[in-house]
Motif scaffolding. Structure first.
Motif, PDB file in Angstrom:
ATOM      1  N   CYS A  49       0.842  -1.193   0.000  1.00 52.70           N
ATOM      2  CA  CYS A  49       0.000   0.000   0.000  1.00 52.70           C
ATOM      3  C   CYS A  49       0.882   1.250   0.000  1.00 52.70           C
ATOM      4  O   CYS A  49       1.812   1.364   0.799  1.00 52.70           O
ATOM      5  CB  CYS A  49      -0.916   0.005   1.218  1.00 52.70           C
ATOM      6  SG  CYS A  49      -1.950   1.473   1.330  1.00 52.70           S
ATOM      7  N   THR A  50       0.582   2.190  -0.896  1.00 48.87           N
ATOM      8  CA  THR A  50       1.385   3.409  -0.977  1.00 48.87           C
ATOM      9  C   THR A  50       1.086   4.371   0.161  1.00 48.87           C
ATOM     10  O   THR A  50       1.796   5.361   0.337  1.00 48.87           O
ATOM     11  CB  THR A  50       1.156   4.126  -2.322  1.00 48.87           C
ATOM     12  OG1 THR A  50      -0.245   4.401  -2.467  1.00 48.87           O
ATOM     13  CG2 THR A  50       1.650   3.289  -3.478  1.00 48.87           C
ATOM     14  N   GLY A  51       0.057   4.083   0.950  1.00 49.32           N
ATOM     15  CA  GLY A  51      -0.278   4.951   2.064  1.00 49.32           C
ATOM     16  C   GLY A  51       0.141   4.417   3.414  1.00 49.32           C
ATOM     17  O   GLY A  51       0.544   5.182   4.287  1.00 49.32           O
ATOM     18  N   CYS A  52       0.082   3.101   3.606  1.00 47.17           N
ATOM     19  CA  CYS A  52       0.309   2.587   4.960  1.00 47.17           C
ATOM     20  C   CYS A  52       1.225   1.371   5.033  1.00 47.17           C
ATOM     21  O   CYS A  52       1.297   0.728   6.071  1.00 47.17           O
ATOM     22  CB  CYS A  52      -1.024   2.257   5.625  1.00 47.17           C
ATOM     23  SG  CYS A  52      -1.919   0.893   4.843  1.00 47.17           S
ATOM     24  N   SER A  53       1.934   1.048   3.961  1.00 53.70           N
ATOM     25  CA  SER A  53       2.814  -0.118   4.033  1.00 53.70           C
ATOM     26  C   SER A  53       3.966   0.151   5.005  1.00 53.70           C
ATOM     27  O   SER A  53       4.370   1.291   5.211  1.00 53.70           O
ATOM     28  CB  SER A  53       3.372  -0.465   2.654  1.00 53.70           C
ATOM     29  OG  SER A  53       4.245   0.543   2.213  1.00 53.70           O
ATOM     30  N   PRO A  54       4.478  -0.892   5.624  1.00 56.21           N
ATOM     31  CA  PRO A  54       5.592  -0.716   6.562  1.00 56.21           C
ATOM     32  C   PRO A  54       6.794  -0.009   5.940  1.00 56.21           C
ATOM     33  O   PRO A  54       7.434   0.823   6.587  1.00 56.21           O
ATOM     34  CB  PRO A  54       5.946  -2.146   6.971  1.00 56.21           C
ATOM     35  CG  PRO A  54       4.689  -2.921   6.766  1.00 56.21           C
ATOM     36  CD  PRO A  54       4.032  -2.291   5.569  1.00 56.21           C
ATOM     37  N   SER A  55       7.086  -0.290   4.677  1.00 54.51           N
ATOM     38  CA  SER A  55       8.252   0.338   4.045  1.00 54.51           C
ATOM     39  C   SER A  55       8.055   1.842   3.858  1.00 54.51           C
ATOM     40  O   SER A  55       9.003   2.620   4.005  1.00 54.51           O
ATOM     41  CB  SER A  55       8.559  -0.327   2.700  1.00 54.51           C
ATOM     42  OG  SER A  55       7.440  -0.277   1.852  1.00 54.51           O
ATOM     43  N   VAL A  56       6.839   2.272   3.573  1.00 60.54           N
ATOM     44  CA  VAL A  56       6.566   3.709   3.443  1.00 60.54           C
ATOM     45  C   VAL A  56       6.691   4.388   4.803  1.00 60.54           C
ATOM     46  O   VAL A  56       7.289   5.459   4.921  1.00 60.54           O
ATOM     47  CB  VAL A  56       5.174   3.954   2.815  1.00 60.54           C
ATOM     48  CG1 VAL A  56       4.782   5.415   2.897  1.00 60.54           C
ATOM     49  CG2 VAL A  56       5.158   3.489   1.371  1.00 60.54           C
ATOM     50  N   GLY A  57       6.150   3.758   5.836  1.00 54.61           N
ATOM     51  CA  GLY A  57       6.278   4.306   7.187  1.00 54.61           C
ATOM     52  C   GLY A  57       7.731   4.416   7.630  1.00 54.61           C
ATOM     53  O   GLY A  57       8.141   5.429   8.199  1.00 54.61           O
ATOM     54  N   ARG A  58       8.523   3.378   7.343  1.00 55.41           N
ATOM     55  CA  ARG A  58       9.949   3.416   7.704  1.00 55.41           C
ATOM     56  C   ARG A  58      10.674   4.533   6.958  1.00 55.41           C
ATOM     57  O   ARG A  58      11.492   5.260   7.538  1.00 55.41           O
ATOM     58  CB  ARG A  58      10.614   2.079   7.395  1.00 55.41           C
ATOM     59  CG  ARG A  58      10.371   1.011   8.426  1.00 55.41           C
ATOM     60  CD  ARG A  58      11.281  -0.193   8.216  1.00 55.41           C
ATOM     61  NE  ARG A  58      11.120  -0.803   6.908  1.00 55.41           N
ATOM     62  CZ  ARG A  58      10.223  -1.743   6.616  1.00 55.41           C
ATOM     63  NH1 ARG A  58       9.392  -2.181   7.548  1.00 55.41           N
ATOM     64  NH2 ARG A  58      10.141  -2.247   5.403  1.00 55.41           N
ATOM     65  N   ALA A  59      10.384   4.678   5.671  1.00 54.62           N
ATOM     66  CA  ALA A  59      11.045   5.719   4.873  1.00 54.62           C
ATOM     67  C   ALA A  59      10.691   7.102   5.394  1.00 54.62           C
ATOM     68  O   ALA A  59      11.553   7.984   5.475  1.00 54.62           O
ATOM     69  CB  ALA A  59      10.659   5.588   3.405  1.00 54.62           C
ATOM     70  N   TYR A  60       9.436   7.305   5.770  1.00 56.69           N
ATOM     71  CA  TYR A  60       9.033   8.607   6.307  1.00 56.69           C
ATOM     72  C   TYR A  60       9.700   8.882   7.649  1.00 56.69           C
ATOM     73  O   TYR A  60      10.205   9.984   7.886  1.00 56.69           O
ATOM     74  CB  TYR A  60       7.511   8.683   6.450  1.00 56.69           C
ATOM     75  CG  TYR A  60       7.072   9.991   7.046  1.00 56.69           C
ATOM     76  CD1 TYR A  60       7.147  11.167   6.306  1.00 56.69           C
ATOM     77  CD2 TYR A  60       6.620  10.059   8.361  1.00 56.69           C
ATOM     78  CE1 TYR A  60       6.771  12.378   6.857  1.00 56.69           C
ATOM     79  CE2 TYR A  60       6.242  11.257   8.919  1.00 56.69           C
ATOM     80  CZ  TYR A  60       6.321  12.423   8.165  1.00 56.69           C
ATOM     81  OH  TYR A  60       5.954  13.618   8.719  1.00 56.69           O
ATOM     82  N   ARG A  61       9.728   7.878   8.532  1.00 54.65           N
ATOM     83  CA  ARG A  61      10.381   8.072   9.837  1.00 54.65           C
ATOM     84  C   ARG A  61      11.877   8.310   9.669  1.00 54.65           C
ATOM     85  O   ARG A  61      12.473   9.110  10.386  1.00 54.65           O
ATOM     86  CB  ARG A  61      10.126   6.876  10.746  1.00 54.65           C
ATOM     87  CG  ARG A  61       8.711   6.848  11.317  1.00 54.65           C
ATOM     88  CD  ARG A  61       8.536   5.774  12.375  1.00 54.65           C
ATOM     89  NE  ARG A  61       8.693   4.425  11.855  1.00 54.65           N
ATOM     90  CZ  ARG A  61       7.744   3.747  11.214  1.00 54.65           C
ATOM     91  NH1 ARG A  61       6.572   4.305  11.015  1.00 54.65           N
ATOM     92  NH2 ARG A  61       7.957   2.522  10.788  1.00 54.65           N
ATOM     93  N   ARG A  62      12.495   7.643   8.704  1.00 51.72           N
ATOM     94  CA  ARG A  62      13.932   7.766   8.475  1.00 51.72           C
ATOM     95  C   ARG A  62      14.290   9.103   7.833  1.00 51.72           C
ATOM     96  O   ARG A  62      15.225   9.776   8.253  1.00 51.72           O
ATOM     97  CB  ARG A  62      14.403   6.615   7.595  1.00 51.72           C
ATOM     98  CG  ARG A  62      15.892   6.606   7.294  1.00 51.72           C
ATOM     99  CD  ARG A  62      16.271   5.519   6.291  1.00 51.72           C
ATOM    100  NE  ARG A  62      15.655   5.796   4.998  1.00 51.72           N
ATOM    101  CZ  ARG A  62      14.914   4.933   4.299  1.00 51.72           C
ATOM    102  NH1 ARG A  62      14.662   3.732   4.772  1.00 51.72           N
ATOM    103  NH2 ARG A  62      14.406   5.276   3.133  1.00 51.72           N
ATOM    104  N   ASP A  63      13.535   9.510   6.795  1.00 54.11           N
ATOM    105  CA  ASP A  63      13.933  10.665   5.990  1.00 54.11           C
ATOM    106  C   ASP A  63      13.069  11.906   6.185  1.00 54.11           C
ATOM    107  O   ASP A  63      13.428  12.978   5.694  1.00 54.11           O
ATOM    108  CB  ASP A  63      13.919  10.288   4.498  1.00 54.11           C
ATOM    109  CG  ASP A  63      14.853   9.136   4.192  1.00 54.11           C
ATOM    110  OD1 ASP A  63      15.846   8.953   4.928  1.00 54.11           O
ATOM    111  OD2 ASP A  63      14.590   8.406   3.214  1.00 54.11           O
ATOM    112  N   GLY A  64      11.929  11.771   6.843  1.00 54.14           N
ATOM    113  CA  GLY A  64      11.077  12.919   7.130  1.00 54.14           C
ATOM    114  C   GLY A  64      10.648  13.678   5.889  1.00 54.14           C
ATOM    115  O   GLY A  64      10.195  13.093   4.903  1.00 54.14           O
ATOM    116  N   PHE A  65      10.809  15.003   5.943  1.00 51.04           N
ATOM    117  CA  PHE A  65      10.327  15.847   4.845  1.00 51.04           C
ATOM    118  C   PHE A  65      11.043  15.553   3.535  1.00 51.04           C
ATOM    119  O   PHE A  65      10.447  15.702   2.461  1.00 51.04           O
ATOM    120  CB  PHE A  65      10.455  17.331   5.189  1.00 51.04           C
ATOM    121  CG  PHE A  65       9.903  18.209   4.107  1.00 51.04           C
ATOM    122  CD1 PHE A  65       8.533  18.313   3.924  1.00 51.04           C
ATOM    123  CD2 PHE A  65      10.745  18.897   3.253  1.00 51.04           C
ATOM    124  CE1 PHE A  65       8.009  19.101   2.910  1.00 51.04           C
ATOM    125  CE2 PHE A  65      10.230  19.682   2.238  1.00 51.04           C
ATOM    126  CZ  PHE A  65       8.859  19.791   2.071  1.00 51.04           C
TER     127      PHE A  65
END
Length: 108
Positions: A49-65
């Protein structure tokens, strides 16, 4: 909820009993015009899922804005990060849907 990605879907009855100012916010609703009915389908979370997959969440937490900026600047960034692009390629490689086999003549 203690595990947002694993939270169960709330039933439609929760709309009437909700303490939230906007009520229930479902992911999907299906409406039927002939009967004016509405159903809320539920299913399992999609791992790409492009909205809630674990990899998307990790990328957002890692790289932020910078992650958000990268996604906004590149058409393929979110599909690549979520694994959706790889999933689509794998299904294309299976040949499960070959449009050239459609002889119905319908051009939709």
């Amino acid at each position: 909820h203690h595990a947002p990605a694993d939270a169960p879907a709330e039933p439609m009855a929760a709309v009437r009993n909700s303490e939230r100012p906007l009520g229930l916010l479902p992911h999907t609703l299906r409406g039927f015009l002939p009967t004016f009915g509405v159903v809320q389908p539920t299913g399992q979370a999609f791992s790409c899922c492009t909205g809630c997959s674990p990899s998307v969440g990790r990328a957002y937490r890692r790289d932020g804005f910078s992650f958000v900026q990268r996604v906004c600047e590149s058409v393929d960034a979110l599909e690549n990060e979520s694994g959706l692009a790889e999933f689509q390629k794998a299904t294309d490689d299976l040949g499960a849907w070959d449009e050239s086999d459609d002889e119905s003549g319908d051009d939709f």
